[in-house]
Scaffold this motif. Structure first.
Motif, PDB file in Angstrom:
ATOM      1  N   CYS A   5       0.845  -1.197   0.000  1.00  7.44           N
ATOM      2  CA  CYS A   5       0.000   0.000   0.000  1.00  7.44           C
ATOM      3  C   CYS A   5       0.878   1.245   0.000  1.00  7.44           C
ATOM      4  CB  CYS A   5      -0.904   0.001   1.230  1.00  7.44           C
ATOM      5  SG  CYS A   5      -2.130   1.330   1.270  1.00  7.44           S
ATOM      6  N   ASP A   6       0.452   2.266  -0.744  1.00  4.44           N
ATOM      7  CA  ASP A   6       1.151   3.550  -0.755  1.00  4.44           C
ATOM      8  C   ASP A   6       0.856   4.280   0.554  1.00  4.44           C
ATOM      9  OD1 ASP A   6       1.729   2.750  -3.315  1.00  4.44           O
ATOM     10  OD2 ASP A   6       0.366   4.164  -4.289  1.00  4.44           O
ATOM     11  N   VAL A  22      -4.476   1.385   8.203  1.00  6.10           N
ATOM     12  CA  VAL A  22      -4.068   0.474   7.126  1.00  6.10           C
ATOM     13  C   VAL A  22      -2.927  -0.435   7.551  1.00  6.10           C
ATOM     14  CG1 VAL A  22      -3.079   0.339   4.802  1.00  6.10           C
ATOM     15  CG2 VAL A  22      -4.811   2.048   5.306  1.00  6.10           C
ATOM     16  N   MET A  23      -1.944   0.132   8.245  1.00  2.00           N
ATOM     17  CA  MET A  23      -0.683  -0.570   8.490  1.00  2.00           C
ATOM     18  C   MET A  23      -0.846  -1.959   9.118  1.00  2.00           C
ATOM     19  SD  MET A  23       2.528   0.209   7.692  1.00  2.00           S
ATOM     20  CE  MET A  23       2.937   1.948   7.872  1.00  2.00           C
ATOM     21  N   PRO A  24      -1.807  -2.174  10.044  1.00  2.00           N
ATOM     22  CA  PRO A  24      -1.921  -3.517  10.641  1.00  2.00           C
ATOM     23  C   PRO A  24      -2.337  -4.611   9.659  1.00  2.00           C
ATOM     24  CG  PRO A  24      -3.018  -1.873  12.014  1.00  2.00           C
ATOM     25  CD  PRO A  24      -2.688  -1.207  10.722  1.00  2.00           C
ATOM     26  N   VAL A 223      -3.060  -2.358  -2.700  1.00  2.00           N
ATOM     27  CA  VAL A 223      -4.348  -1.887  -2.192  1.00  2.00           C
ATOM     28  C   VAL A 223      -4.184  -0.429  -1.777  1.00  2.00           C
ATOM     29  CG1 VAL A 223      -5.143  -4.163  -1.436  1.00  2.00           C
ATOM     30  CG2 VAL A 223      -3.798  -2.746   0.127  1.00  2.00           C
ATOM     31  N   HIS A 224      -5.301   0.278  -1.620  1.00  2.00           N
ATOM     32  CA  HIS A 224      -5.258   1.671  -1.212  1.00  2.00           C
ATOM     33  C   HIS A 224      -6.200   1.893  -0.042  1.00  2.00           C
ATOM     34  CE1 HIS A 224      -3.709   2.009  -5.396  1.00  2.00           C
ATOM     35  NE2 HIS A 224      -2.883   2.843  -4.807  1.00  2.00           N
ATOM     36  N   GLY A 225      -5.753   2.682   0.933  1.00  2.00           N
ATOM     37  CA  GLY A 225      -6.537   2.902   2.149  1.00  2.00           C
ATOM     38  C   GLY A 225      -6.835   4.361   2.390  1.00  2.00           C
ATOM     39  N   ASP A 226      -7.678   4.946   1.542  1.00  2.00           N
ATOM     40  CA  ASP A 226      -7.965   6.373   1.634  1.00  2.00           C
ATOM     41  C   ASP A 226      -9.220   6.696   2.422  1.00  2.00           C
ATOM     42  OD1 ASP A 226      -5.744   6.712   0.031  1.00  2.00           O
ATOM     43  OD2 ASP A 226      -6.911   6.786  -1.824  1.00  2.00           O
ATOM     44  N   GLN A 229     -14.200   2.750   4.003  1.00  2.00           N
ATOM     45  CA  GLN A 229     -14.647   1.636   3.170  1.00  2.00           C
ATOM     46  C   GLN A 229     -13.462   0.839   2.634  1.00  2.00           C
ATOM     47  OE1 GLN A 229     -16.870   2.782  -0.329  1.00  2.00           O
ATOM     48  NE2 GLN A 229     -17.729   0.742  -0.613  1.00  2.00           N
ATOM     49  N   SER A 230     -12.417   1.538   2.185  1.00  2.00           N
ATOM     50  CA  SER A 230     -11.243   0.848   1.658  1.00  2.00           C
ATOM     51  C   SER A 230     -10.495   0.104   2.760  1.00  2.00           C
ATOM     52  CB  SER A 230     -10.308   1.827   0.943  1.00  2.00           C
ATOM     53  OG  SER A 230      -9.806   2.809   1.840  1.00  2.00           O
ATOM     54  N   ILE A 231     -10.492   0.653   3.983  1.00  2.00           N
ATOM     55  CA  ILE A 231      -9.858  -0.039   5.103  1.00  2.00           C
ATOM     56  C   ILE A 231     -10.568  -1.366   5.362  1.00  2.00           C
ATOM     57  CG2 ILE A 231      -9.241   0.058   7.541  1.00  2.00           C
ATOM     58  CD1 ILE A 231      -7.739   2.059   5.839  1.00  2.00           C
ATOM     59  N   ALA A 232     -11.885  -1.327   5.354  1.00  2.00           N
ATOM     60  CA  ALA A 232     -12.664  -2.549   5.560  1.00  2.00           C
ATOM     61  C   ALA A 232     -12.384  -3.574   4.466  1.00  2.00           C
ATOM     62  CB  ALA A 232     -14.156  -2.216   5.604  1.00  2.00           C
ATOM     63  N   ALA A 233     -12.230  -3.093   3.229  1.00  2.00           N
ATOM     64  CA  ALA A 233     -11.934  -3.996   2.118  1.00  2.00           C
ATOM     65  C   ALA A 233     -10.567  -4.642   2.297  1.00  2.00           C
ATOM     66  CB  ALA A 233     -11.991  -3.235   0.794  1.00  2.00           C
ATOM     67  N   ILE A 234      -9.575  -3.856   2.714  1.00  2.00           N
ATOM     68  CA  ILE A 234      -8.231  -4.395   2.931  1.00  2.00           C
ATOM     69  C   ILE A 234      -8.261  -5.472   4.010  1.00  2.00           C
ATOM     70  CG2 ILE A 234      -5.909  -3.849   3.777  1.00  2.00           C
ATOM     71  CD1 ILE A 234      -6.233  -1.077   2.493  1.00  2.00           C
TER      72      ILE A 234
END
Length: 246
Positions: A5-6, A22-24, A223-226, A229-234
């Motif tokens: 992830c960026d 995101v990091m975890p 993956v991207h965590g912006d 919703q994206s955090i949940a997807a990750i």
């Protein structure tokens, strides 16, 4: 299959991404080096966060384009590109040294990444820049059905390659990413992102924008965590990949 992830793409008071959340859930953090985003304090903080969660750190260099977030092509000579890579990788490596963790790889950002995949001369300049910093430091490229040409080229400079595919980007029939300026270039539905990541991990393929099956040989999924919703997807992607592994 590892998730990358960026990260560290905030700048001063301007905040982008949800790095703490995101990091975890990821394995590899592509940390901005100050040319498209980030600053010394953000870089330092992000490297420390990666160490906290035992996440591999990669340098995420770009063209010098803070205003355009590194997404605009720039006319740089091969020598300039080599120097840009060496400068940015060296800066992030200093924070890795401070935290006593290794710099594990390099992944160019934005327009520099796209140009690298389409212009052999730019790829060679980047390979030379990476090799000038450290022998055997891997460079991350976009996965293709046949990676052998790029592997042969990189071998000339003794640079190992890592290949990535994207969970949240639409692919064309040629196996390239659809232009971001097109409305459906980024997958926005959580189910689409999760399904594409699982398909990449389990079957090594994606469905293109015309419905064609595209084979990709990838080592890692971006993956991207912006947003929430994206955090949940990750988190769901990570859980699905762990279940597959077991």
């Amino acid at each position: 299959m590892k998730l990358n992830c960026d990260m560290g793409e905030s700048f001063g008071h301007w905040q982008l991404g949800m790095d703490d959340s995101v990091m975890p859930h990821i394995d590899m953090a592509n940390i901005a080096c100050g040319f498209h985003a980030s600053d010394p304090l953000i870089m330092q903080k992000t490297v420390a966060l990666a160490k906290q969660y035992d996440v591999a750190v990669g340098a995420h260099p770009s063209y010098p384009d803070l205003v355009g977030f590194g997404r605009r092509h720039m006319q740089c000579t091969a020598d300039e590109i080599q120097a840009l890579i060496l400068y940015q990788v060296g800066a992030l490596a200093a924070f890795c040294q401070q935290q006593d963790i290794p710099l594990s790889y390099v992944k160019p950002h934005g327009a520099l990444y796209n140009d690298m995949m389409q212009d052999k001369a730019i790829l060679i300049a980047i390979l030379k820049g990476v090799a000038a910093f450290s022998a055997n430091l891997p460079l991350m490229l976009m996965a293709q059905a046949d990676n052998s040409h790029n592997e042969s080229l990189a071998a000339q400079f003794e640079v190992p390659l890592l290949f990535e595919a994207f969970a949240d980007r639409r692919y064309t029939d040629s196996g390239l990413l659809q232009d971001r300026r097109q409305t459906d270039a980024v997958l926005t539905q959580q189910s689409q992102v999760i399904n594409q990541a699982i398909q990449l991990a389990q079957q090594g393929c994606v469905i293109s924008n015309t419905g064609k099956l595209i084979k990709l040989k990838a080592d890692t999924i971006c993956v991207h965590g912006d947003n929430a919703q994206s955090i949940a997807a990750i988190a769901q992607i990570k859980s699905a990949l762990m279940s597959t592994k077991d």
